[in-house]
Design a protein around this motif. Sequence first.
Motif, PDB file in Angstrom:
ATOM      1  N   SER A   1     -23.916  -6.236  -5.325  1.00 52.89           N
ATOM      2  CA  SER A   1     -23.760  -5.053  -4.462  1.00 52.89           C
ATOM      3  C   SER A   1     -23.398  -3.796  -5.244  1.00 52.89           C
ATOM      4  O   SER A   1     -23.950  -2.719  -4.985  1.00 52.89           O
TER       5      SER A   1
ATOM      6  N   PHE B   1     -26.079   3.442   0.637  1.00 52.82           N
ATOM      7  CA  PHE B   1     -25.066   3.250   1.676  1.00 52.82           C
ATOM      8  C   PHE B   1     -24.960   1.780   2.059  1.00 52.82           C
ATOM      9  O   PHE B   1     -23.861   1.226   2.142  1.00 52.82           O
ATOM     10  N   ARG B   2     -26.090   1.148   2.266  1.00 51.43           N
ATOM     11  CA  ARG B   2     -26.100  -0.257   2.658  1.00 51.43           C
ATOM     12  C   ARG B   2     -25.414  -1.123   1.587  1.00 51.43           C
ATOM     13  O   ARG B   2     -24.604  -1.996   1.896  1.00 51.43           O
TER      14      ARG B   2
ATOM     15  N   HIS C   1     -21.628  -0.356   1.436  1.00 52.43           N
ATOM     16  CA  HIS C   1     -20.989  -0.875   2.651  1.00 52.43           C
ATOM     17  C   HIS C   1     -20.781  -2.387   2.535  1.00 52.43           C
ATOM     18  O   HIS C   1     -19.714  -2.908   2.882  1.00 52.43           O
TER      19      HIS C   1
ATOM     20  N   LYS D   1     -18.013  -2.929   0.023  1.00 54.54           N
ATOM     21  CA  LYS D   1     -16.714  -2.636   0.636  1.00 54.54           C
ATOM     22  C   LYS D   1     -16.205  -3.837   1.423  1.00 54.54           C
ATOM     23  O   LYS D   1     -15.046  -4.236   1.287  1.00 54.54           O
ATOM     24  N   GLY D   2     -17.066  -4.439   2.223  1.00 57.39           N
ATOM     25  CA  GLY D   2     -16.666  -5.604   3.010  1.00 57.39           C
ATOM     26  C   GLY D   2     -16.249  -6.768   2.139  1.00 57.39           C
ATOM     27  O   GLY D   2     -15.253  -7.444   2.422  1.00 57.39           O
TER      28      GLY D   2
ATOM     29  N   SER E   1     -11.377  -1.738  -2.914  1.00 56.48           N
ATOM     30  CA  SER E   1     -11.743  -1.506  -1.511  1.00 56.48           C
ATOM     31  C   SER E   1     -11.627  -0.034  -1.166  1.00 56.48           C
ATOM     32  O   SER E   1     -12.523   0.543  -0.548  1.00 56.48           O
TER      33      SER E   1
ATOM     34  N   SER F   1     -14.423   2.038  -2.640  1.00 55.20           N
ATOM     35  CA  SER F   1     -15.697   1.834  -1.947  1.00 55.20           C
ATOM     36  C   SER F   1     -15.671   2.426  -0.536  1.00 55.20           C
ATOM     37  O   SER F   1     -16.692   2.916  -0.047  1.00 55.20           O
ATOM     38  N   ILE F   2     -14.520   2.421   0.101  1.00 48.65           N
ATOM     39  CA  ILE F   2     -14.380   3.048   1.425  1.00 48.65           C
ATOM     40  C   ILE F   2     -14.659   4.540   1.325  1.00 48.65           C
ATOM     41  O   ILE F   2     -15.366   5.115   2.161  1.00 48.65           O
TER      42      ILE F   2
ATOM     43  N   THR G   1     -18.348   5.026   0.958  1.00 49.47           N
ATOM     44  CA  THR G   1     -19.009   4.692   2.222  1.00 49.47           C
ATOM     45  C   THR G   1     -18.890   5.860   3.198  1.00 49.47           C
ATOM     46  O   THR G   1     -19.874   6.263   3.824  1.00 49.47           O
ATOM     47  N   LYS G   2     -17.697   6.420   3.306  1.00 51.81           N
ATOM     48  CA  LYS G   2     -17.489   7.581   4.185  1.00 51.81           C
ATOM     49  C   LYS G   2     -18.335   8.768   3.744  1.00 51.81           C
ATOM     50  O   LYS G   2     -18.876   9.496   4.574  1.00 51.81           O
TER      51      LYS G   2
ATOM     52  N   ARG H   1     -21.942   8.099   4.861  1.00 51.98           N
ATOM     53  CA  ARG H   1     -22.190   7.753   6.271  1.00 51.98           C
ATOM     54  C   ARG H   1     -23.013   8.822   6.969  1.00 51.98           C
ATOM     55  O   ARG H   1     -22.846  10.011   6.738  1.00 51.98           O
TER      56      ARG H   1
END
Length: 116
Positions: free
Chosen positions: A39, A56-57, A60, A63-64, A75, A78-79, A82-83, A86
């Motif tokens: 990832s 983004f995919r 994301h 991040k999970g 985390s 990556s958050i 991701t933001k 988005r």
Amino acid sequence: MQIKEFYGVIGSDYQKVFARLCSNAIITKFVKAFLQDESYCNFISEYKKGNLEDAFRAVHMFKGLCLNLGFENLSQSSIEITKALRGGKNDVTPQMIEKLTKDYNFVVENIKNIDD
């Protein structure tokens, strides 16, 4: 190093992960499997190509994975990205990429030090 020590070194809460996964062996297995996950590399590659939707995919998903494994600093990095991606926007800064990469490399190097 033992798995509990690993979490201390990376600044994460081992007890939270243990409460979720309930076994040192399972935690160790999943943490070591993190080295095979693509990832992060997919995110970097797609972002550099300008493929924001795929980037983004990938981030994301990354991040999970980091949240599930309790990699708190990674985390958070990556958050933030991701933001910033988005909704098709691109508010990612070079500093965000640098922080993500630094946090990722730190976790990876410490995973390599976990005893079998």
